[in-house]
Design an enzyme around this catalytic site. Structure first.
Site, PDB file in Angstrom:
ATOM      1  N   TYR A  74     -33.013  45.461  46.671  1.00  0.00           N
ATOM      2  CA  TYR A  74     -32.512  44.237  48.005  1.00  0.00           C
ATOM      3  C   TYR A  74     -32.576  43.256  47.141  1.00  0.00           C
ATOM      4  O   TYR A  74     -31.712  42.231  47.787  1.00  0.00           O
ATOM      5  CB  TYR A  74     -34.680  44.216  48.283  1.00  0.00           C
ATOM      6  N   LYS A 117     -28.744  41.382  47.035  1.00  0.00           N
ATOM      7  CA  LYS A 117     -27.937  39.517  46.976  1.00  0.00           C
ATOM      8  C   LYS A 117     -27.342  39.482  46.072  1.00  0.00           C
ATOM      9  O   LYS A 117     -26.486  38.919  46.059  1.00  0.00           O
ATOM     10  CB  LYS A 117     -29.389  38.944  46.313  1.00  0.00           C
ATOM     11  N   SER A 124     -30.995  34.705  47.113  1.00  0.00           N
ATOM     12  CA  SER A 124     -32.174  34.495  46.865  1.00  0.00           C
ATOM     13  C   SER A 124     -32.366  34.011  46.021  1.00  0.00           C
ATOM     14  O   SER A 124     -31.874  34.680  44.707  1.00  0.00           O
ATOM     15  CB  SER A 124     -33.120  35.653  47.359  1.00  0.00           C
TER      16      SER A 124
HETATM   17  C1  WQD Z   1     -45.825  35.538  46.159  1.00  0.00           C
HETATM   18  C2  WQD Z   1     -46.786  35.769  44.147  1.00  0.00           C
HETATM   19  C3  WQD Z   1     -47.544  38.042  44.367  1.00  0.00           C
HETATM   20  C4  WQD Z   1     -48.839  39.565  48.185  1.00  0.00           C
HETATM   21  C5  WQD Z   1     -40.520  38.380  48.055  1.00  0.00           C
HETATM   22  C6  WQD Z   1     -39.112  38.587  47.440  1.00  0.00           C
HETATM   23  C7  WQD Z   1     -38.169  37.035  47.765  1.00  0.00           C
HETATM   24  C8  WQD Z   1     -38.479  36.824  49.174  1.00  0.00           C
HETATM   25  C9  WQD Z   1     -40.155  36.573  48.927  1.00  0.00           C
HETATM   26  C10 WQD Z   1     -37.142  37.684  50.671  1.00  0.00           C
HETATM   27  C11 WQD Z   1     -46.983  36.902  43.400  1.00  0.00           C
HETATM   28  C12 WQD Z   1     -48.171  38.029  45.131  1.00  0.00           C
HETATM   29  C13 WQD Z   1     -48.071  39.105  47.089  1.00  0.00           C
HETATM   30  C14 WQD Z   1     -50.357  39.894  48.030  1.00  0.00           C
HETATM   31  C15 WQD Z   1     -50.661  38.940  45.612  1.00  0.00           C
HETATM   32  N1  WQD Z   1     -37.922  37.326  50.020  1.00  0.00           N
HETATM   33  N2  WQD Z   1     -49.058  38.410  46.095  1.00  0.00           N
HETATM   34  N3  WQD Z   1     -51.101  39.977  47.296  1.00  0.00           N
HETATM   35  O1  WQD Z   1     -42.102  38.231  45.171  1.00  0.00           O
HETATM   36  O2  WQD Z   1     -42.655  35.519  45.035  1.00  0.00           O
HETATM   37  O3  WQD Z   1     -40.881  36.563  46.961  1.00  0.00           O
HETATM   38  O4  WQD Z   1     -40.386  37.501  48.409  1.00  0.00           O
HETATM   39  O5  WQD Z   1     -36.343  37.249  50.411  1.00  0.00           O
HETATM   40  O6  WQD Z   1     -37.045  37.994  47.397  1.00  0.00           O
HETATM   41  O7  WQD Z   1     -39.364  39.285  45.958  1.00  0.00           O
HETATM   42  O8  WQD Z   1     -43.374  36.763  47.481  1.00  0.00           O
HETATM   43  O9  WQD Z   1     -44.903  36.275  48.395  1.00  0.00           O
HETATM   44  O10 WQD Z   1     -44.565  38.911  47.692  1.00  0.00           O
HETATM   45  O11 WQD Z   1     -45.914  37.129  46.237  1.00  0.00           O
HETATM   46  O12 WQD Z   1     -51.086  38.415  44.886  1.00  0.00           O
HETATM   47  O13 WQD Z   1     -50.465  40.589  48.994  1.00  0.00           O
HETATM   48  O14 WQD Z   1     -48.039  36.532  45.634  1.00  0.00           O
HETATM   49  O15 WQD Z   1     -47.945  39.220  43.333  1.00  0.00           O
HETATM   50  O16 WQD Z   1     -47.199  36.505  42.733  1.00  0.00           O
HETATM   51  P1  WQD Z   1     -42.592  36.974  45.439  1.00  0.00           P
HETATM   52  P2  WQD Z   1     -44.678  37.538  47.481  1.00  0.00           P
END
Ligand code: WQD
Length: 335
Positions: A149, A153, A124
């Site tokens: 998490y 990785k 990741s």
């Molecule tokens: C994306 C953007 C949030 C939810 C994570 C893990 C990564 C992988 C993918 C497993 C960010 C914003 C999110 C919400 C929001 N997982 N957001 N409101 O954090 O980039 O990555 O998931 O492998 O390892 O770290 O993904 O989709 O959680 O967030 O504003 O309800 O959306 O702040 O900017 P992230 P995400």
């Protein structure tokens, strides 16, 4: 010869199973079904016309894995199985270290015993940590993860690098995913989070479906074009095809190689909201909320190495990702 997919009934594993079967590979799936369902195997068969061999088992269970390897001729492993919720990993870190590391170590030991030398790992972009040198290249300095998490990785990558150094016959390919979203066009397989979605797209689709009242946008004061977080969203089918390319590469490879699987394009949270609204002709109510702990402002991939070495690049558009995500949510299998 077969390819073993651990966690192969999960979101990315199931899409990879489809692409491998459609590339005329034989597939064996081991999954404990802790975060998926056995019916995914039936749906993979319905999509491809071919049924993967399936074992319901814990990948950390050595006896179970010896049975899998003794009953099938496994020539490569793609290791998806693992706990993967960032927030949950902060709450129960020991369970994450135990599960994610044990499954990997049991796999490596069993592969050694059965003479299987090709290991492709579901890593990741989270291992890049808080680096602000975007786009992230594979040789970027890993500045430390922001949650257990991510550390699992990071540690598994280190285990695999050391294993490859010690065993000249071993091929290790580390695939660093960015933000997988979307679903197979059939609407039969997709992302089905347990409980309240952590990730952006499943939360958006649940708002669109009336399951959630509105989207909370975690911060609009980041140093980005519109103040909201920027990420590299990649269609899960493109990601799955990246695994087929990595498997083909591994047939003539030894050592350890790292590849980003992303699009190289960063979209903000509000870009995603607006694209989803436009692609599906609906409105997504949202409110600006405080930043989420552990989030970074901007993260997107350098895609040069995967293109040059694997001959792979993502092809689907943001509209495809938004349309296919909604199509999945509207189907009976997302319920
Ligand atoms: C994306 C953007 C949030 C939810 C994570 C893990 C990564 C992988 C993918 C497993 C960010 C914003 C999110 C919400 C929001 N997982 N957001 N409101 O954090 O980039 O990555 O998931 O492998 O390892 O770290 O993904 O989709 O959680 O967030 O504003 O309800 O959306 O702040 O900017 P992230 P995400």
């Amino acid at each position: 010869m077969s390819i073993l997919l651990t966690g192969g009934t999960g979101f990315i594993g199931s899409h990879t199973a489809v692409e491998l079967l459609q590339s005329n590979q034989d597939v064996v799936i081991v999954d404990d079904l802790s975060n998926s369902a056995a019916s995914v195997v039936d749906r993979i068969e319905a999509i491809t016309g071919k049924r993967p061999v399936f074992y319901q088992a814990d990948v950390a269970d050595k006896a179970a894995m010896k049975k899998v390897f003794s009953e099938n001729s496994i020539d490569a492993v793609i290791h998806f199985a693992g706990f993967k919720a960032v927030g949950e990993s902060v709450r129960i870190p020991i369970a994450y270290y135990r599960n994610n590391l044990d499954t990997t170590l049991t796999l490596l030991e069993t592969m050694k015993e059965f003479g299987c030398h090709r290991f492709i790992f579901s890593s990741s972009a989270t291992v890049y940590g808080t680096s602000d040198k975007v786009p992230f290249t594979e040789d970027a300095k890993e500045l430390g993860c922001t949650n257990p998490y991510g550390w699992t990785k990071f540690m598994i990558e280190q285990i695999l690098k050391d294993a490859a150094l010690a065993d000249p016959e071993l091929s290790v390919v580390l695939l660093r995913y960015f933000n997988p979203i979307g679903a197979h066009e059939s609407g039969m397989i997709g992302e089905k989070p347990n409980g309240i979605p952590n990730n952006l797209m499943p939360y958006i689709t649940q708002v669109a479906a009336g399951i959630r009242d509105h989207l909370s946008v975690f911060g609009d004061d980041y140093p980005t074009h519109d103040g909201t977080g920027v990420r590299d969203y990649i269609h899960v089918v493109d990601l799955a095809k990246g695994h087929v390319a990595a498997y083909n590469y591994s047939t003539s490879h030894t050592g350890c190689e790292i590849f980003n699987l992303g699009t190289g394009i960063g979209y903000s949270v509000l870009d995603i909201v607006h694209a989803f609204e436009e692609a599906n002709h609906l409105k997504i109510p949202y409110e600006i909320a405080p930043r989420r702990a552990g989030d970074i402002a901007t993260c997107y991939a350098s895609t040069e190495k995967a293109s040059r070495v694997l001959g792979w690049k993502a092809e689907k558009s943001l509209e495809d990702m938004c349309r296919d995500s909604w199509n999945w949510q509207c189907g009976k299998w997302a319920k």
